[in-house]
Design an enzyme around this catalytic site. Structure first.
Site, PDB file in Angstrom:
ATOM      1  N   ARG A  59       9.574  -8.818  -3.645  1.00  0.00           N
ATOM      2  CA  ARG A  59       9.444  -8.105  -4.921  1.00  0.00           C
ATOM      3  C   ARG A  59      10.780  -7.832  -5.600  1.00  0.00           C
ATOM      4  NH1 ARG A  59       7.783  -3.499  -5.415  1.00  0.00           N
ATOM      5  NH2 ARG A  59       8.382  -2.859  -3.340  1.00  0.00           N
ATOM      6  N   LYS A 213       0.794  -7.474  -6.307  1.00  0.00           N
ATOM      7  CA  LYS A 213       1.387  -6.068  -6.220  1.00  0.00           C
ATOM      8  C   LYS A 213       1.352  -5.435  -7.696  1.00  0.00           C
ATOM      9  CE  LYS A 213       1.576  -5.223  -1.931  1.00  0.00           C
ATOM     10  NZ  LYS A 213       0.493  -4.247  -1.142  1.00  0.00           N
ATOM     11  N   HIS A 232      -3.787   2.205   0.467  1.00  0.00           N
ATOM     12  CA  HIS A 232      -2.981   1.148   0.870  1.00  0.00           C
ATOM     13  C   HIS A 232      -3.448   1.122   2.508  1.00  0.00           C
ATOM     14  CE1 HIS A 232       0.897  -0.939   1.996  1.00  0.00           C
ATOM     15  NE2 HIS A 232       0.268  -1.971   1.462  1.00  0.00           N
ATOM     16  N   SER A 250       5.261  -0.800   7.743  1.00  0.00           N
ATOM     17  CA  SER A 250       5.525  -2.162   8.377  1.00  0.00           C
ATOM     18  C   SER A 250       5.993  -1.750   9.759  1.00  0.00           C
ATOM     19  CB  SER A 250       6.665  -2.957   7.673  1.00  0.00           C
ATOM     20  OG  SER A 250       7.031  -4.148   8.426  1.00  0.00           O
ATOM     21  N   LYS A 254      -0.183  -1.853  12.321  1.00  0.00           N
ATOM     22  CA  LYS A 254      -1.490  -2.002  11.642  1.00  0.00           C
ATOM     23  C   LYS A 254      -2.094  -3.215  11.596  1.00  0.00           C
ATOM     24  CE  LYS A 254      -0.912  -1.735   7.011  1.00  0.00           C
ATOM     25  NZ  LYS A 254      -1.662  -2.353   5.898  1.00  0.00           N
ATOM     26  N   THR A 255      -1.424  -4.359  11.467  1.00  0.00           N
ATOM     27  CA  THR A 255      -2.156  -5.572  11.781  1.00  0.00           C
ATOM     28  C   THR A 255      -2.762  -5.818  13.042  1.00  0.00           C
ATOM     29  OG1 THR A 255      -0.684  -6.455   9.993  1.00  0.00           O
ATOM     30  CG2 THR A 255      -1.750  -8.120  11.405  1.00  0.00           C
ATOM     31  N   ASP A 269      -5.127  -4.801   3.356  1.00  0.00           N
ATOM     32  CA  ASP A 269      -4.117  -4.334   2.562  1.00  0.00           C
ATOM     33  C   ASP A 269      -4.554  -3.236   1.752  1.00  0.00           C
ATOM     34  OD1 ASP A 269      -1.482  -4.349   2.106  1.00  0.00           O
ATOM     35  OD2 ASP A 269      -1.694  -5.511   0.191  1.00  0.00           O
ATOM     36  N   ARG A 340       5.757 -15.327   3.750  1.00  0.00           N
ATOM     37  CA  ARG A 340       4.382 -15.056   3.613  1.00  0.00           C
ATOM     38  C   ARG A 340       3.365 -16.374   3.430  1.00  0.00           C
ATOM     39  NH1 ARG A 340       3.379  -9.275   3.047  1.00  0.00           N
ATOM     40  NH2 ARG A 340       5.443  -8.175   3.108  1.00  0.00           N
TER      41      ARG A 340
END
Length: 551
Positions: A59, A213, A232, A250, A254-255, A269, A340
């Site tokens: 981004r 996003k 989020h 990050s 979490k994942t 997400d 990604r």
């Protein structure tokens, strides 16, 4: 807000008059067009591989802008560094330039989808672009229009995005309007949102995540007006039907912790929490691929790397290294560490197809505290939960390439600062209200260091973290005895099933107890200072302020 806008009408006119428009064409045709147009190549697995220009490997926050106008400026927090204002005239200039570029394109792709698995607030989105691959990304990531879309509060008032990923603006026209570089030049990229007219434009950012996003930022702005809390987070559901949310920045796990073989994944997400419960925004996932380990994250790896005919596959791998034989090297980050992959949620094995569930019984805030101060698990009451939600804390290890290994405290409001544009008290108070209304319990889980800070202590054993997470989810931490930490203002359990009691109180694990006290005071001061800087004048309730560490 008006239901139509002049700009939408102008875009519709350009599309209608264009001689070569591909409107909502089948997925296989989008895949084929992406290959035929040389926008991607077919990897060995059948997934598509693509690369963006160097300025588009992620981004571009400083080129991401929002229209500021009198009628709505009070509903956006302009003190947040991610809410960069532009005036309506500048937005109109960008949009007009983009329309003129679109007119000359050989092909135009139009895709209609919705954001949100709950039809009562699914947001219709129309994405117009000149790239088949970006249309395929939209097809991967957002949901088909449901048959009962008329139920949606947004049915007649959707959002339109015009995306020209590889074109550039004439920066010389935008002096004093868009970002100025150190050399005096003005940026030729824009990721611009108009919340009131519900229209956006992207010029010059080829990163697929810019589309995702932007649309999520818009959704996160619109939902609170409808009484829905955007989050989020990842979400999953147990076999007993109870749902849980996991929020974390990050590197917090979490994942890894969301992928629980005993719980079906709703999404990884963004979710909305409305009167019907929890609903995923998405139809797909957009996973970070660098260093992905098939032994640790087999389902995610297989979702992208399973072999299939390319016309059936449709996963998009963006900015990863690849060999001439079509094999990816996810351990090579020379191009970017932000490679990604976009893939369908249905490619994962253990999902709940509807992507909806009831009101969450448990919410986990994940943090990786490299200072070794926070307890590995603690219980938060509604005031404490609102505070930690506002702070969105984790700590990162500063860039080791410069030899700096001291931890760095990181605060990202609501665990997703760049995508939460509204005033902070709106999101925080909604969380507190919903917790009380539905009896939801929030726990803070520290996946970081124990026995000392980074360099002295060790990272918390993931097996023990899983045991603690399990205890939060099955309710066995609800009724144990707790000790209130006066400095950090959290409730620390004295016991937790299958976890040694001595590790639950961080100070016990430090050899030098005085060093722990100094470190804890230092971290608490960082919290207090960060809170004052971000929220000192933001109407945060006093009962929330006083449970900030260090206050």
């Amino acid at each position: 807000m008006s239901n139509t806008s002049k700009l939408k009408d102008q875009l519709n006119k350009v599309v209608k008059e264009h001689s070569n428009v591909f409107s909502n064409i089948p997925r296989k045709e989008l895949i084929q067009a992406s290959v035929d147009n040389k926008e991607a190549i077919v990897a060995e697995s059948g997934a598509l591989a693509t690369w963006t220009p160097p300025e588009s490997t992620g981004r571009s926050p400083k080129d991401t802008v929002v229209v500021k106008r009198g009628s709505s400026e009070k509903t956006i927090d302009w003190t947040s560094p991610n809410n960069v204002p532009i005036d309506e005239e500048t937005f109109n200039m960008i949009f007009e330039d983009a329309l003129n570029i679109l007119k000359d394109k050989e092909k135009v792709y139009e895709t209609d989808r919705v954001i949100g698995a709950d039809s009562s607030y699914a947001l219709p989105v129309k994405v117009v672009t000149d790239k088949a691959l970006h249309s395929l990304f939209v097809d991967n990531m957002f949901r088909p229009i449901p048959g009962d879309i008329k139920k949606s509060v947004f049915n007649q008032n959707g959002y339109t995005l015009l995306a020209l990923p590889y074109d550039k603006l004439d920066g010389s026209k935008y002096g004093g309007r868009l970002r100025k570089f150190a050399n005096g030049n003005t940026s030729n990229m824009a990721v611009a949102m108009d919340m009131d007219r519900r229209i956006g434009v992207i010029v010059g950012s080829a990163y697929c995540g810019s589309i995702k996003k932007m649309l999520f930022t818009v959704m996160n702005y619109l939902l609170p007006f409808e009484g829905i809390l955007p989050l989020h987070c990842s979400a999953n559901e147990g076999k007993d039907g109870s749902s849980a949310l996991l929020l974390g920045l990050s590197g917090t796990g979490k994942t890894t912790l969301s992928a629980d073989p005993n719980r079906a994944l709703l999404g990884d997400d963004e979710h909305g929490w409305g009167e019907n419960g929890i609903a995923n925004f998405e139809f797909g996932c957009y996973a970070k691929m660098i260093d992905i380990d098939p032994s640790k994250e087999p389902d995610i790896y297989d979702a992208i790397m399973h072999k299939d005919d390319y016309l059936n596959h449709g996963s998009i791998v963006e900015n990863a290294m690849i060999y001439p034989n079509g094999k990816f090297d996810y351990y090579d980050d020379r191009f970017t560490p932000n490679s990604r992959a976009s893939y369908l949620l249905s490619y994962l094995k253990n999902i709940k197809e509807s992507s909806t569930s009831g009101h969450p019984t448990t919410i986990l805030f994940l943090t990786a505290d490299a200072y070794g101060v926070l307890p590995p698990v603690s219980k938060l009451d509604p005031d404490q939960a609102m505070l930690w939600f506002l702070m969105g804390y984790t700590s990162k290890l500063a860039g080791t390439e410069t030899g700096v290994t001291e931890p760095l405290a990181t605060f990202s409001r609501f665990f997703g600062q760049p995508f939460m544009p509204s005033n902070p008290d709106v999101y925080a108070s909604m969380l507190g209200e919903k917790m009380k209304q539905h009896g939801t319990q929030v726990y803070l889980v520290n996946t970081g260091w124990s026995g000392g800070a980074y360099g002295v202590g060790k990272r918390m054993d993931i097996k023990l973290t899983r045991k603690m997470v399990e205890a939060t989810l099955n309710g066995s931490l609800k009724d144990v005895d707790y000790v209130y930490d006066e400095l950090l203002h959290v409730n620390v359990p004295k016991t937790c099933p299958d976890v040694p009691s001595e590790i639950l109180t961080p100070k016990n694990t430090w050899t030098d107890k005085d060093a722990y006290d100094r470190q804890a005071q230092m971290l608490a001061k960082k919290f207090s200072d960060a809170f004052d800087k971000s929220y000192g004048d933001k109407n945060i309730a006093e009962n929330v302020v006083k449970v900030c560490p260090g206050k």
